[in-house]
Design a protein around this motif. Structure first.
Motif, short mmCIF file in Angstrom:
data_model
loop_
_atom_site.label_atom_id
_atom_site.label_comp_id
_atom_site.label_asym_id
_atom_site.label_seq_id
_atom_site.Cartn_x
_atom_site.Cartn_y
_atom_site.Cartn_z
N LEU A 126 0.83 -1.24 0.04
CA LEU A 126 0.05 0.00 -0.08
C LEU A 126 0.81 1.33 0.22
O LEU A 126 0.29 2.25 0.40
N ALA A 127 2.20 1.15 -0.53
CA ALA A 127 3.04 2.09 -0.35
C ALA A 127 2.28 3.49 -1.14
O ALA A 127 2.79 4.61 -0.61
N ASP A 128 1.70 3.24 -2.08
CA ASP A 128 1.21 4.40 -2.82
C ASP A 128 0.29 5.23 -1.94
O ASP A 128 -0.04 6.36 -2.33
N ALA A 129 -0.31 4.71 -0.82
CA ALA A 129 -1.38 5.47 -0.15
C ALA A 129 -0.63 6.46 0.78
O ALA A 129 -1.21 7.36 1.28
N SER A 130 0.86 6.11 0.94
CA SER A 130 1.54 7.32 1.89
C SER A 130 1.81 8.67 1.12
O SER A 130 1.76 8.72 0.03
N PRO A 131 1.68 9.74 1.78
CA PRO A 131 1.72 11.06 1.28
C PRO A 131 3.47 11.14 0.83
O PRO A 131 3.69 12.23 0.44
N LEU A 132 4.10 10.28 1.30
CA LEU A 132 5.65 10.51 1.50
C LEU A 132 6.15 10.03 0.11
O LEU A 132 5.47 9.20 -0.66
N LYS A 133 7.43 10.54 -0.43
CA LYS A 133 7.93 10.10 -1.89
C LYS A 133 8.13 8.44 -1.83
O LYS A 133 8.46 7.84 -0.78
N HIS A 134 8.03 7.51 -2.75
CA HIS A 134 7.90 6.34 -2.98
C HIS A 134 9.27 5.70 -2.39
O HIS A 134 9.31 4.72 -1.54
N GLU A 135 10.35 6.41 -2.75
CA GLU A 135 11.93 5.82 -2.29
C GLU A 135 11.84 5.81 -0.85
O GLU A 135 12.57 5.00 -0.23
N LEU A 136 11.09 6.69 -0.04
CA LEU A 136 11.23 6.55 1.64
C LEU A 136 10.38 5.29 2.19
O LEU A 136 10.58 5.14 3.35
#
Ligand code: NAD
Length: 357
Positions: A114-124
């Motif tokens: 679900l990494a896309d749900a985070s408001p942070l940049k993908h690499e983080l």
């Protein structure tokens, strides 16, 4: 083993998500040879409607006799106009107090699926994150002396941050126990460069951990730096222990970083193994009764109960792996849905997790 669990489903989506979590516990019981006995008890709005109080005495008595407590959520439009001490939320504060729960543990986990749900940049966040904030719950500035006065004609107000050594030691114990089961690394957050209470906090955490948990490595981070690090490099943290006010603020920040309220659980513990486990979200009256709520936060709460109240770590891992597999297979409830995935309702999501155990 036979475990007696008090289930306080509460209001709104509470009954739907608790039904999902108890199904998962039943499946764990079958797989690992345990039996779980559920006693359903009223709290919140539903208790107000039926018993005239958000927390009937018999609910408290039975929770105190249970091996642990699972809570859904309380509150809803219907009770919004009631006075403060008669509202559903009062039931929640009441049961925490009655059970003597002084620690609140909130894992902010971002599943890599679900990494896309985070408001942070993908690499983080691409590999997922899990920050477990252990917050002291019944001390510090929220419970210290406070007042108002007038000085030279100007009104003033004050609050007091006060911690005793035993209060700091007992929360350190909870955090060290958790750290032991995980990375054996503990970060203690304070403001020791300014506050006297933080200087005592820091000294006590180190002394207690060194004496009772020498395997746990303790490092200190100042609260202002912690607020930055959570958005700069959240993956560096595992278990974090902090005071009531800092924990309140940082746990919301960390939850936001995961981007998904339907996936986060919390537990509250005191001196016994009987804790209170719940999702961090509310009763979501806007979607109640439609079978579209995400049950995973409550399933995670039940998993935390297995590990932290009953010491069943293999069973905990089995639930976590099953959730992971379900997400990997592309199943999503509406709140975490993205294009290309397969949308399911609350009941079906719980069934899929059961099937994956
Ligand atoms: P909420 O967490 O209930 O809902 C916020 C938003 O998130 C809503 O759009 C809701 O539909 C969605 N949402 C929440 N949980 C979800 C889930 N599992 N799956 C899918 N979507 C979900 O917060 P709110 O709307 O501010 O409060 C509603 C009621 O809940 C209020 O009465 C409030 O006092 C109460 N509340 C209770 C608790 C608790 O019981 N611990 C905590 C917070 C709020």
């Amino acid at each position: 083993m036979n475990y007696k669990i008090a289930v306080l489903a509460g209001d709104g989506i509470g009954p739907e998500i608790c039904a999902g979590a108890t199904k998962v516990l039943e499946k764990i019981g079958i797989k690992f040879g345990h039996s779980f006995e559920f006693e359903h008890l009223p709290i919140g709005g539903v208790a107000i409607d039926n018993y005239g109080t958000p927390l009937p005495d018999f609910t408290v008595e039975k929770c105190l006799k249970a091996d642990s407590v699972l809570l859904g959520a309380v509150g809803g439009y219907k009770w919004d106009k009631l006075p403060g001490d008669k509202r559903p939320e009062k039931g929640l504060l009441g049961i925490r107090k009655a059970m003597g729960l002084y620690s609140n543990i909130r894992p902010a986990k971002l599943w890599k699926q679900l990494a896309d749900a985070s408001p942070l940049k993908h690499e983080l966040v691409k590999d997922g994150i899990e920050i477990i904030i252990v917050r002291e719950l019944i001390g510090g500035i929220y419970f210290g002396e406070r007042g108002r006065g007038k000085e030279n004609g100007a009104e003033f107000a004050w609050d007091t941050e006060k911690y005793s050594v035993p209060e700091i030691e007992r929360i350190t114990r909870i955090a060290c126990e958790l750290a032991l089961k995980r990375s054996k690394k503990l970060v203690s957050v304070d403001k020791a460069n300014v506050l006297e209470s933080s200087r005592l906090w820091r000294k006590t955490v180190h002394e207690y951990a060194a004496k009772h948990y020498p395997e746990v490595e303790v490092t200190d981070v100042l609260v202002d730096n912690m607020a930055m690090q959570i958005v700069k490099n959240p993956a560096q943290f595992d278990v974090v222990v902090t005071s009531n006010i800092f924990g309140d603020i940082l746990s919301d920040e960390a939850a936001q970083v995961t981007g998904s309220i339907g996936m986060l659980a919390s537990s509250s513990l005191g001196d016994t193994t009987c804790g209170l486990y719940e999702p961090i979200h509310g009763s979501a009256p806007d979607i109640a009764g439609q079978d579209i709520a995400n049950p995973i936060a409550t399933i995670l709460a039940a998993a935390m109960m297995l590990r932290d109240s009953f010491g069943l770590t293999a069973e905990y891992d089995a639930v976590i792996n099953a959730i992971e597999r379900t997400l990997e297979q592309g199943w999503r409830t509406a709140d975490i849905y993205s294009e290309g995935c397969k949308k399911v309702g609350c009941k079906q999501m719980a069934k899929l997790v059961c099937d994956n155990i």
